[in-house]
Design a protein around this motif. Structure first.
Motif, mmCIF file in Angstrom:
data_model
loop_
_atom_site.group_PDB
_atom_site.id
_atom_site.type_symbol
_atom_site.label_atom_id
_atom_site.label_comp_id
_atom_site.label_asym_id
_atom_site.label_seq_id
_atom_site.Cartn_x
_atom_site.Cartn_y
_atom_site.Cartn_z
ATOM 1 N N ARG A 88 0.839 -1.199 0.000
ATOM 2 C CA ARG A 88 0.000 0.000 0.000
ATOM 3 C C ARG A 88 0.866 1.239 0.000
ATOM 4 O O ARG A 88 0.628 2.208 -0.704
ATOM 5 N N ASN A 89 1.907 1.153 0.834
ATOM 6 C CA ASN A 89 2.748 2.321 0.997
ATOM 7 C C ASN A 89 3.526 2.648 -0.277
ATOM 8 O O ASN A 89 3.728 3.807 -0.605
ATOM 9 N N PHE A 94 -3.643 6.683 -2.484
ATOM 10 C CA PHE A 94 -5.090 6.801 -2.244
ATOM 11 C C PHE A 94 -5.539 8.259 -2.267
ATOM 12 O O PHE A 94 -4.897 9.138 -1.697
ATOM 13 N N PHE A 96 -9.155 10.106 -1.180
ATOM 14 C CA PHE A 96 -10.454 9.770 -0.599
ATOM 15 C C PHE A 96 -11.451 10.886 -0.836
ATOM 16 O O PHE A 96 -11.099 12.049 -1.016
ATOM 17 N N GLN A 97 -12.727 10.500 -0.755
ATOM 18 C CA GLN A 97 -13.778 11.481 -0.923
ATOM 19 C C GLN A 97 -13.668 12.591 0.137
ATOM 20 O O GLN A 97 -13.806 13.763 -0.165
ATOM 21 N N SER A 98 -13.376 12.170 1.390
ATOM 22 C CA SER A 98 -13.337 13.183 2.463
ATOM 23 C C SER A 98 -11.914 13.609 2.788
ATOM 24 O O SER A 98 -11.613 13.947 3.921
ATOM 25 N N ASN A 100 -9.385 13.135 4.096
ATOM 26 C CA ASN A 100 -8.654 12.353 5.099
ATOM 27 C C ASN A 100 -7.268 12.879 5.407
ATOM 28 O O ASN A 100 -6.332 12.118 5.610
ATOM 29 N N LEU A 101 -7.157 14.207 5.434
ATOM 30 C CA LEU A 101 -5.892 14.745 5.937
ATOM 31 C C LEU A 101 -5.935 14.648 7.462
ATOM 32 O O LEU A 101 -7.016 14.655 8.056
ATOM 33 N N ILE A 102 -4.773 14.559 8.066
ATOM 34 C CA ILE A 102 -4.732 14.459 9.525
ATOM 35 C C ILE A 102 -4.629 15.849 10.130
ATOM 36 O O ILE A 102 -3.720 16.627 9.816
ATOM 37 N N GLY A 103 -5.632 16.149 10.953
ATOM 38 C CA GLY A 103 -5.822 17.519 11.412
ATOM 39 C C GLY A 103 -4.669 18.080 12.230
ATOM 40 O O GLY A 103 -4.416 19.277 12.208
ATOM 41 N N LEU A 105 -1.560 17.478 11.802
ATOM 42 C CA LEU A 105 -0.323 17.630 11.030
ATOM 43 C C LEU A 105 -0.533 18.735 10.009
ATOM 44 O O LEU A 105 -1.628 18.900 9.464
ATOM 45 N N LEU A 113 3.815 12.076 5.298
ATOM 46 C CA LEU A 113 3.463 10.955 6.170
ATOM 47 C C LEU A 113 3.741 9.564 5.586
ATOM 48 O O LEU A 113 4.425 8.757 6.213
ATOM 49 N N PRO A 114 3.231 9.256 4.356
ATOM 50 C CA PRO A 114 3.472 7.896 3.856
ATOM 51 C C PRO A 114 4.968 7.598 3.683
ATOM 52 O O PRO A 114 5.397 6.463 3.856
ATOM 53 N N TYR A 117 6.794 6.142 6.642
ATOM 54 C CA TYR A 117 6.610 4.725 6.944
ATOM 55 C C TYR A 117 7.577 3.848 6.178
ATOM 56 O O TYR A 117 7.524 2.631 6.255
ATOM 57 N N ARG A 162 -0.180 13.936 -1.455
ATOM 58 C CA ARG A 162 0.205 12.863 -0.544
ATOM 59 C C ARG A 162 0.220 11.523 -1.281
ATOM 60 O O ARG A 162 1.109 10.698 -1.091
#
Ligand SMILES: Nc1ncnc2c1ncn2[C@@H]1O[C@H](COP(=O)(O)OP(=O)(O)OP(=O)(O)O)[C@@H](O)[C@H]1O
Ligand SMILES: [Mg+2]
Lengths: 243, 820
Positions: A88-89, A94, A96-98, A100-103, A105, A113-114, A117, A162
């Motif tokens: 995946r990494n 990916f 996403f519709q929403s 999905n950022l991390i608030g 950061l 971020l990815p 990892y 991202r």
């Protein structure tokens, strides 16, 4: 990268059955599908037909109940959690519709971020790739902002950055415009088209025929099966514009 | 009122609706409040409660203070001079704790019993502000040499031995073999001197040569009642002036002697103040942790009910109204917790009292009295308010309210940042307080261990001891006394299971102490007030064998050391080192300090033995003064009262020999009781009672604190994981391995832990300083104790974080795809 004459994705009779309260839902009822490098595929179909389920299997978020999945020639349907996380990494981006950022950061950290990892990337290389990805989506000047300081369209562009940062084999997008107004939606679709022209492989779920037409190829799902798989009859707006 | 009732009813409904939450909150409150109630009731009973005498805050205990002792006993002539010259007290009395052989019948089937009692001046009861409940008090005529022999009995003795019969007045009883007329029964509440059941006037003592000697301090204490308007400081200054005048008149005996005057209450229980306040501080910390814990619980719940509150605001409820609702719930929970805490305190009090120093009646008299109940109620109310404060403030914040409305269904992942910060602060507080308690617990544990391990200089295993005292009435001469003990020892030595038996008038851990000035015969006379002192024990030859002490040099006492022969002594190593450095101590002479005869020939050192420790280390007792020790031979220097010590054979339980020993004593003299039968090891353990109490309770409170703090940490982390499910899912979708997520959550939790640890260690430094005077053999900054506490906390905290962190790794990355 592996050779380009074999398909990037090959699904062979993939089925997905959900079991809830003794009720079996056949979300996917045998999908045969190939996606080649550089293709721009959109997946369409009525609500509940299995689009997101298909995307989650393509993205290795979930594994099929039955059937085979070759990604870049590698058998991936039965991998361990850790191996799937690794793929995946590296291979999947990916969107996403929403968003999905991390608030907590900021924009830069979200994009980075990815990459964090991966254990084989030096910090400098991570920063370079992150900066490039942000430049690519035109958000380089906002890298210190927090997600909630951005408009929805801007957030989705950061999310695209991202997805790009890790140079994945394929971008998977589930209704990337679903939470955007049409103007911002158009902008994001333009961005994806642009990436596609640059060689990116994209697989996008969308309800919206208008946006589906951005893709070269549209797959119609119904009740967990592919009922139609074809190139759009009309020329895409992209091609139209390129004249 | 109507509104309050409504709030209350609603609160009850809300709490009943979530029994799990209610149970946890009540439990946490209950533990915190219960611990406080229990300790407070002990503090109240021991320290705060006034003494049971009228205007007891006027009662002052007066002792002597010298360059060696800050709290020494009073010389009888000094007492007489103080009494005559002073004006600050209505009067001064003189008392001395003693034990008596007591039997209720002057002839026939006497059942002798060894009882605690006191020698008192005739004004003893009157000064306490009391009169006998039956019969009459002592009169001055009873308290002169040669007066008719009379006795006052305690209420307890009267009930136990005489069935509370009024006809006891006028009866004759035997006290130390002497017939005395019972003239009265002291009131039930007399507790002074400690444990006394038999009160006898000084009378004949007033004519005894050794009592009349000004440089003799035979265990007396003086006490008085301040005149109205006179302060303790004034009275003390006056007595010190008198003492200074006595110094001018009697430089030989009174140089540098002043008085030590303290309130009687302080003198009786002051020793326990620091330990008890320490424990009170510890339970205070536990309570704060409990508050922080429940505050977090309530905060979480209040925010989960954000929608409900938003709707209420929309319907016109004021902020105050909402805050009040939350307060009502918080206070209701705390009151329920208080009820539970009361039960807990009731249940734990017995255990605490069992651990408490025995023989200190104010400990054993601890009850959940109205004051303790009032304290509990106040604490419960206070904790309810304290822990409801933050949630109420947060929820009544209108900005937060509109936020809650918008938040509903929003995906903004920055939601609850405020809440998280508040929770984090509360968790850090809990961890810090737990570290402080753990550090204090670790320090007292190590200190206790050190005190227990402090070298004894003898082998206590297998040693049985008991006390006996031959009455002067029947053993009038030294020869008679010596003969009795010699026969008794022969008989006991012959018992199966007994390896050796001896007597000693001042044995280790016998709750008795005897010291004396001494003078090396060849040395120049000492400057008055600077004479060296030594502990003096009169022992029979087998004493050293009983205690497993080798004769390091010279010889043991033997048959040649008999009454009338030249007197020899054995000294301990410290005596030899300090006073005979560079010389051979054997054959050296010391002036005989055990006789009133100023012309007696000096005694000769014939042997050297190891130094022994005779009392608990690190406390305000004779041990602190590190006096050297000198041993006289019991055959040459006779004492009526002795400890009988025997060593049991390997594999024989010393206590199992008790009856056989008693039989032998009874066979020799049927009227001779023995008392204080115990193993040496038991007595050593009992000498550490206060330390053990402090250590055990602090340990329990530290464990409680650790548990509460960990549960609090776990709760916050578990909630955080739940709230971050989506974020964690996104991270997993983006390719985070399980280890990445585990570490992420663990790091988040451990950051709080590290903050708490740092704060807590700072606090521990402060606590250590407060503890320092209570510690023995361990510094307040002891690295081992501090790292132990930090380590224990880190370990448990890591576990409390690891569980939610593990759960975090099982988040389904699919949540990223779901658009809620
Ligand atoms: N975790 C699950 N457990 C049980 N059933 C599920 C689960 N996920 C999806 N389903 C079911 O599988 C079917 C396909 O769902 P899916 O989300 O793929 O549809 P979709 O085409 O993406 O629909 P939409 O356009 O509304 O997003 C649905 O009937 C859905 O209820
Ligand atoms: Mg879907």
């Amino acid at each position: 990268m592996t050779t380009h004459n074999q398909p990037l994705i090959h699904l062979d009779g993939v089925k997905k059955v959900f079991l809830t309260d003794e009720v079996e839902t056949h979300a996917l009822a045998g999908i045969y599908l190939e996606i080649r490098h550089g293709e721009y595929v959109s997946i369409a179909g009525p609500s509940g037909c299995g689009k997101s389920t298909l995307l989650s299997i393509l993205g290795l978020l979930d594994s099929p109940t039955e059937g085979g999945y070759l990604l870049n020639g590698q058998q991936v349907e039965n991998l361990s959690f850790a191996e799937r996380a690794r793929i995946r990494n590296r291979e999947i981006g990916f969107i996403f519709q929403s968003f999905n950022l991390i608030g907590d950061l900021n924009v830069f950290e979200n994009v980075e971020l990815p990459l964090t990892y991966r254990n084989d990337l030096a910090s400098a290389e991570r920063k370079k790739r992150t900066t490039e990805a942000l430049e690519r989506v035109g958000m380089g000047h906002r890298s210190r902002h927090l997600p909630n300081q951005l408009s929805g369209g801007q957030q989705q562009r950061v999310a695209v950055a991202r997805a790009l940062a890790g140079s994945p084999s394929i971008l998977l997008a589930d209704e990337p415009t679903g939470n955007l107004d049409s103007k911002n939606g158009d902008a994001v679709m333009e961005l994806l088209a642009d990436l596609h022209r640059g060689g990116a492989t994209i697989c996008m779920v969308t309800h919206d025929d208008r946006f589906a037409r951005y893709a070269e190829r549209t797959i119609h799902l119904f009740d967990g099966r592919v009922v139609d798989d074809r190139l759009p009859a009309a020329q895409t707006p992209v091609e139209a514009m390129s004249f | 009122m109507q509104a309050l009732w409504q709030d209350l009813r609603y609160a009850v409904r809300m709490l009943a609706k979530s029994p799990g939450y209610t149970l946890v909150a009540v439990l946490v409150f209950g533990l915190g409040i219960g611990a406080n109630t229990a300790i407070f009731s002990v503090v109240n009973a021991v320290l705060l409660r006034p003494l049971p005498y009228p205007q007891s805050d006027q009662l002052v205990l007066v002792r002597e203070r010298s360059s060696t002792f800050h709290n020494g006993s009073v010389s009888y002539p000094n007492y007489l001079d103080w009494r005559a010259a002073q004006h600050g007290f209505t009067d001064l009395a003189l008392v001395r704790r003693e034990s008596f052989n007591f039997s209720s019948d002057t002839g026939g089937e006497a059942q002798p019993e060894r009882l605690n009692g006191a020698r008192v001046t005739a004004n003893h009861l009157a000064l306490l502000g009391l009169a006998p409940q039956l019969g009459r008090d002592f009169r001055d005529e009873d308290d002169v040499p040669g007066a008719a022999k009379v006795v006052l009995l305690s209420d307890g003795l009267w009930r136990r031995r005489f069935g509370a019969s009024p006809s006891v007045i006028g009866q004759r009883v035997l006290v130390d073999g002497q017939a005395r007329e019972v003239i009265g029964i002291a009131p039930e509440r007399v507790r002074f001197p400690r444990l006394a059941e038999v009160f006898v006037p000084l009378a004949d003592l007033r004519a005894q040569e050794n009592v009349l000697s000004r440089d003799n301090h035979p265990g007396f204490s003086s006490f008085g009642r301040l005149k109205p308007g006179v302060t303790l400081a004034q009275a003390r200054a006056e007595l010190d002036n008198i003492a200074a005048e006595l110094e001018r008149r009697y430089p030989e005996t009174n140089t540098s002697r002043r008085v030590n005057a303290r309130l009687l209450l302080e003198a009786s229980v002051g020793d326990y103040r620091q330990s008890l306040y320490l424990l009170l501080g510890a339970v205070g910390c536990v309570l704060l942790i409990a508050c922080a814990n429940t505050a977090n619980l309530q905060l979480t719940r209040a925010l989960a009910r954000g929608k409900e509150f938003a709707v209420r605001t929309a319907l016109g409820a004021s902020r105050w109204r909402l805050a009040r609702q939350l307060f009502t719930e918080s206070i209701l929970l705390a009151l329920l917790g208080g009820g539970g805490g009361l039960l807990l305190a009731l249940w734990s009090l017995d255990a605490i009292l069992a651990l408490s120093p025995q023989g200190v009646s104010r400990f054993q008299e601890t009850r959940l009295d109205p004051r303790a109940l009032g304290f509990t109620a106040a604490v419960a109310l206070g904790t309810g308010v304290l822990s409801g404060l933050w949630p109420a403030w947060r929820i009544s914040n209108t900005a937060a309210l509109s936020h809650a409305l918008r938040e509903n269904g929003a995906r903004g992942s920055s939601d609850g940042v405020h809440r998280q910060r508040a929770s984090a602060a509360l968790v850090v507080t809990q961890v810090a307080l737990a570290v402080v308690l753990l550090a204090a617990g670790g320090l007292t544990l190590k200190s206790f261990w050190r005190a227990q391990e402090a070298p004894l200089g003898f082998n206590p295993r297998g040693v049985l001891m008991m006390s006996l005292s031959l009455p002067k009435a029947r053993y009038g001469t030294d020869e008679k006394v010596a003969a009795f003990y010699a026969q008794a020892l022969d008989r006991i030595r012959a018992l199966p299971g007994v390896v050796a038996a001896a007597i000693c008038d001042n044995a280790p851990f016998d709750d008795n102490e005897s010291d004396s000035y001494f003078h090396l015969t060849d040395a120049p006379p000492a400057i008055p007030g600077q004479q060296p002192s030594a502990e003096v024990s009169l022992v029979s030859p087998d004493y050293f064998q009983v205690l497993g002490m080798p004769i390091l040099r010279g010889r043991n006492f033997g048959p040649q050391d008999r009454l009338g022969a030249p007197r020899n002594i054995i000294i301990d190593e410290s005596f030899a080192q300090r006073y005979f450095a560079g010389k051979d101590p054997l054959g050296q002479h010391i002036d005989d300090n055990q006789t009133m005869d100023k012309t007696a020939p000096p005694v000769t050192v014939v042997g050297i033995v190891p130094r022994t420790r005779n009392e608990a280390p690190g406390e305000d007792n004779i041990e602190k003064l590190q006096f050297p020790q000198m041993y006289f031979c019991a055959a040459q220097e006779v004492s009526r009262g002795n400890m009988l010590l025997l060593r049991a054979a390997d594999g024989t339980d010393p206590l199992s020999l008790t009856e056989a020993v008693k039989c032998e004593i009874q066979a020799l003299d049927p009227e001779q009781p023995v008392a204080a039968v115990a193993t040496m090891e038991h007595n050593i353990a009992a000498s550490l009672a206060t330390r053990r109490l402090t250590m055990t309770l602090l340990g329990i409170f530290a464990a409680l604190a650790l548990t509460l703090a960990s549960v609090g940490l776990y709760g916050v982390m578990a909630l955080s994981v739940t709230q971050r499910t989506r974020e964690l899912g996104i991270r997993l979708a983006l390719g985070a391995a399980r280890g990445d997520v585990f570490r992420l959550v663990l790091r988040q939790g451990m950051t709080l832990v590290v903050c708490g640890l740092a704060l807590g260690l700072l606090g521990a430094l402060g606590a250590g300083r407060a503890l320092a005077t209570l510690l023995y053999g361990v510094g307040a900054l002891d690295p081992a104790a501090l790292s132990f506490s930090a380590g224990a906390l880190a370990l448990v905290a890591a576990l409390a974080c690891a569980l939610p962190a593990r759960r975090a790794t099982h988040v389904d990355p699919m949540v990223a795809l779901r658009d809620e």
